[in-house]
Design an enzyme around this catalytic site. Structure first.
Site, PDB file in Angstrom:
ATOM      1  N   THR A 184       8.295   7.345  10.261  1.00  0.00           N
ATOM      2  CA  THR A 184       8.127   6.086   9.462  1.00  0.00           C
ATOM      3  C   THR A 184       8.606   5.147  11.530  1.00  0.00           C
ATOM      4  OG1 THR A 184      10.788   6.395   8.860  1.00  0.00           O
ATOM      5  CG2 THR A 184       8.889   6.849   7.327  1.00  0.00           C
ATOM      6  N   GLU A 329       5.696   7.871   3.513  1.00  0.00           N
ATOM      7  CA  GLU A 329       6.231   8.661   2.707  1.00  0.00           C
ATOM      8  C   GLU A 329       4.724   8.874   2.275  1.00  0.00           C
ATOM      9  OE1 GLU A 329       7.281   6.633   4.156  1.00  0.00           O
ATOM     10  OE2 GLU A 329      10.042   6.512   4.009  1.00  0.00           O
ATOM     11  N   LYS A 439      19.834 -12.664  -0.743  1.00  0.00           N
ATOM     12  CA  LYS A 439      20.629 -12.830  -1.591  1.00  0.00           C
ATOM     13  C   LYS A 439      21.835 -14.300  -1.363  1.00  0.00           C
ATOM     14  CE  LYS A 439      19.538  -8.069  -0.667  1.00  0.00           C
ATOM     15  NZ  LYS A 439      20.045  -7.371   0.117  1.00  0.00           N
ATOM     16  N   TRP A 444      18.437 -13.510  -6.360  1.00  0.00           N
ATOM     17  CA  TRP A 444      17.507 -13.069  -5.345  1.00  0.00           C
ATOM     18  C   TRP A 444      16.380 -13.953  -5.329  1.00  0.00           C
ATOM     19  CZ3 TRP A 444      15.841  -7.378  -7.443  1.00  0.00           C
ATOM     20  CH2 TRP A 444      17.385  -6.671  -6.795  1.00  0.00           C
TER      21      TRP A 444
HETATM   22  P1  ADP Z   1       7.455   0.931   8.711  1.00  0.00           P
HETATM   23  O1  ADP Z   1       6.310  -0.319   8.002  1.00  0.00           O
HETATM   24  O2  ADP Z   1       8.636   1.117   8.229  1.00  0.00           O
HETATM   25  O3  ADP Z   1       6.052   1.725   9.494  1.00  0.00           O
HETATM   26  P2  ADP Z   1       5.054   2.001   6.050  1.00  0.00           P
HETATM   27  O4  ADP Z   1       4.224   1.632   7.026  1.00  0.00           O
HETATM   28  O5  ADP Z   1       5.154   3.255   5.924  1.00  0.00           O
HETATM   29  O6  ADP Z   1       6.492   1.844   7.353  1.00  0.00           O
HETATM   30  O7  ADP Z   1       5.679   0.460   5.709  1.00  0.00           O
HETATM   31  C1  ADP Z   1       5.533   0.868   4.110  1.00  0.00           C
HETATM   32  C2  ADP Z   1       5.913  -0.359   3.883  1.00  0.00           C
HETATM   33  O8  ADP Z   1       5.197  -1.462   3.940  1.00  0.00           O
HETATM   34  C3  ADP Z   1       6.607  -0.581   2.117  1.00  0.00           C
HETATM   35  O9  ADP Z   1       7.676   0.189   2.032  1.00  0.00           O
HETATM   36  C4  ADP Z   1       5.976  -1.718   2.076  1.00  0.00           C
HETATM   37  O10 ADP Z   1       7.365  -2.351   2.323  1.00  0.00           O
HETATM   38  C5  ADP Z   1       5.248  -2.577   3.185  1.00  0.00           C
HETATM   39  N1  ADP Z   1       4.080  -2.361   2.414  1.00  0.00           N
HETATM   40  C6  ADP Z   1       3.131  -1.814   2.776  1.00  0.00           C
HETATM   41  N2  ADP Z   1       1.937  -2.565   1.966  1.00  0.00           N
HETATM   42  C7  ADP Z   1       2.340  -3.235   1.085  1.00  0.00           C
HETATM   43  C8  ADP Z   1       1.886  -4.224   1.034  1.00  0.00           C
HETATM   44  N3  ADP Z   1       0.342  -4.184  -0.059  1.00  0.00           N
HETATM   45  N4  ADP Z   1       2.128  -5.097   0.543  1.00  0.00           N
HETATM   46  C9  ADP Z   1       3.208  -5.225   1.077  1.00  0.00           C
HETATM   47  N5  ADP Z   1       4.198  -4.455   1.504  1.00  0.00           N
HETATM   48  C10 ADP Z   1       3.224  -3.261   1.740  1.00  0.00           C
END
Ligand code: ADP
Length: 541
Positions: A184, A329, A439, A444
């Site tokens: 990640t 994940e 916050k 929120w």
């Molecule tokens: P990172 O962004 O940390 O590299 P990931 O690509 O695995 O890791 O990102 C996952 C995160 O991306 C999710 O936990 C969420 O916050 C965000 N995310 C993914 N798809 C969406 C979506 N359709 N709408 C809003 N947030 C999203």
């Protein structure tokens, strides 16, 4: 009593065998560096994957070894997606946009034995080469003419391929064997590795193809704009082979104009990418219209797709937008926003409201929202809680890190770090990432909701909202806005007047900063960490 059915391992080679048997003539097309198209079929892929598995053996790759890939989306990368797991090894996709320190960290942490490198990306890898500890061979492909590698122990992909035959017996019999490794991007601390198994990826593939998910079939032509180094290109390389869909790989051509051309000329039915790419593509298509009527689903995920952009695609370009949510994940797909029967009668503007949600869980994944005490919250469309998931394609631990309660609950759920509501009919709507929520005075404020509303203003191209410290309220929202090219003078008062009808007064940003560009993460999301840092340094606002 046990059932009496075959104990048939769910390994990825089965998917490729199926594609080769049933869809041998279906095409895989790659846009190469020079702009020309490379085309071959699933039958060609099959035979080259077997060759490549033999190459891996010759290079000394044994079952369980990690093999890195550092490449654009192209046919060689696809071959690696199948050959590495087929040989029993672990395909470790390296994000080409990582900072040098992070790249060094992940290669050394994974202890990659061999790394396959796209020749156009050589300089990005060469700058970390002297800090890499475990790599024995670098294998290069697509090396531009005249480019010399400074890496030690390099070999050429095609030379190796020419030296072996395509007779190879798949190495994996235990479906729980690791097949892929993806780190990640690590918004805090070091990147963390997610180690997929054959079984998890096989089941994810079936889940992703389901009609209530992406509904992929042999009638589709899929364009994964989402990089292969990001969350396994959302599993699309496997889903296409399973369903017989053709693949169009964009290589390094990710700017709006070449993407528009590719979608048009290759008759793509399912392009898949993050909102920032589709935002840019929308402006391109408005300026230079093309026939994209064959697109049956514009798949978008990775961050929230603004409702205004969904409406623009649907109403102005007639494109069906399919919003999905997931995480590295989660292999990564968790929810997809398909409309159901009871939405069909709704007027369009209410349909777009539903489509702006992230959708409901793909069958196989279970979801709940909880409060800080870990108690489950109601599915009423209003109560916000932390999203937790479990299922056969969800991580239960990070690679070489003991599970900690901030990621995994005692009763076996993964804590996503996202905050959302769940409607009675199961539609999740992400409010924010826990760390991005503002916050303010014990309440929120959703940065995502404010961003989406701001991006609906015709004068706004992009907007990101971050929390800034406040003596009285603890935190307050600050909006960072990129004006649209022909926006004229934009003011904070005008934007707050635009927001006011839809938000409580205390939600409205106290401050606006107008910039030319919002920094993006390595996978194209707004990089709020950088914005917060710039603000703390006094460089913003
Ligand atoms: P990172 O962004 O940390 O590299 P990931 O690509 O695995 O890791 O990102 C996952 C995160 O991306 C999710 O936990 C969420 O916050 C965000 N995310 C993914 N798809 C969406 C979506 N359709 N709408 C809003 N947030 C999203």
């Amino acid at each position: 009593m046990q059932g009496l059915m075959m104990n048939y391992p769910l390994t990825l080679d089965r998917i490729l065998e199926h594609a080769n048997r049933i869809y041998p003539h279906k095409r895989i097309s790659t846009k190469q560096i020079d702009g020309s198209m490379h085309r071959y079929t699933y039958a060609d892929l099959y035979s080259r994957v077997k060759r490549l598995a033999n190459v891996l053996r010759k290079l000394g790759v044994n079952p369980g070894d990690r093999v890195g890939t550092f490449a654009w989306n192209n046919y060689q990368h696809l071959e690696l997606y199948y050959a590495i797991p087929g040989a029993g090894a672990v395909c470790h996709t390296l994000n080409i946009r990582l900072f040098p320190d992070q790249l060094t960290y992940v290669v050394n942490h994974a202890e990659d034995k061999v790394v396959f490198i796209d020749g156009t990306l050589l300089p990005l890898f060469e700058r970390v080469a002297d800090k890499i500890e475990t790599v024995e061979h670098y294998v290069l492909f697509n090396v531009p003419p005249g480019v010399e590698s400074k890496l030690p122990n390099t070999v050429m992909y095609e030379d190796l391929m020419a030296d072996v035959d395509d007779d190879f017996e798949w190495a994996v019999t235990d479906e729980n064997t690791a097949m892929g490794l993806c780190y990640t991007s690590g918004t805090t601390g070091n990147p963390k590795g997610v180690l997929y198994s054959h079984r998890s990826m096989y089941l994810h593939t079936i889940g992703e193809c389901h009609p209530n998910a992406l509904d992929l079939s042999s009638r589709d032509i899929v364009l994964p704009v989402v990089p292969q180094f990001h969350a396994m290109a959302w599993g699309l390389p496997y889903a296409c082979a399973l369903s017989g869909a053709e693949l169009v790989m964009p290589g390094p051509h990710l700017k709006p104009a070449p993407l528009a051309q590719l979608i048009d000329e290759e008759k793509v039915t399912v392009p898949a990418g993050v909102p920032s790419i589709w935002n840019a593509l929308y402006h391109e298509l408005k300026a230079n219209p093309r026939d994209i009527s064959h697109v049956r689903a514009l798949v978008v995920g990775g961050s929230a797709m603004p409702r205004s952009l969904i409406e623009a695609y649907e109403e102005q370009l007639g494109v069906n937008v399919l919003h999905a949510w997931g995480m590295t994940e989660m292999s990564p797909v968790g929810t997809v926003c398909q409309l159901q029967d009871h939405h069909q009668q709704l007027p369009n503007h209410q349909k777009w409201d539903v489509k702006a949600k992230q959708g409901y869980v793909v069958a196989g994944v279970e979801m709940r929202i909880t409060n800080d005490a870990g108690e489950e919250l109601p599915w009423d469309g209003a109560t916000m809680g932390e999203v937790q998931v479990r299922g056969p394609w969800i991580a239960r631990q990070y690679f070489r890190v003991d599970p900690t309660p901030d990621s995994f609950t005692a009763d076996g759920w993964f804590r996503t770090g996202d905050v959302a509501t769940l409607s009675e009919d199961g539609y999740m709507q992400i409010t924010d990432r826990t760390k991005d929520l503002v916050k303010s005075g014990g309440e929120w404020i959703s940065s995502v909701a404010l961003e989406n509303a701001l991006m609906a203003h015709p004068g706004v191209m992009e907007a990101a909202v971050i929390a800034i410290p406040d003596d009285q309220w603890q935190e307050r929202p600050l909006a960072v806005v990129v004006p649209a090219p022909d926006a004229g003078e934009l003011t904070a008062d005008e934007l707050n007047a635009h927001l006011a009808p839809n938000f409580a007064k205390f939600w409205l940003p106290d401050e606006y900063v107008f910039v030319e560009e919002i920094p993006k993460t390595s996978v194209g999301k707004f990089d709020k960490k950088v914005l917060r840092y710039r603000h703390a340094q006094g460089e913003l606002g």
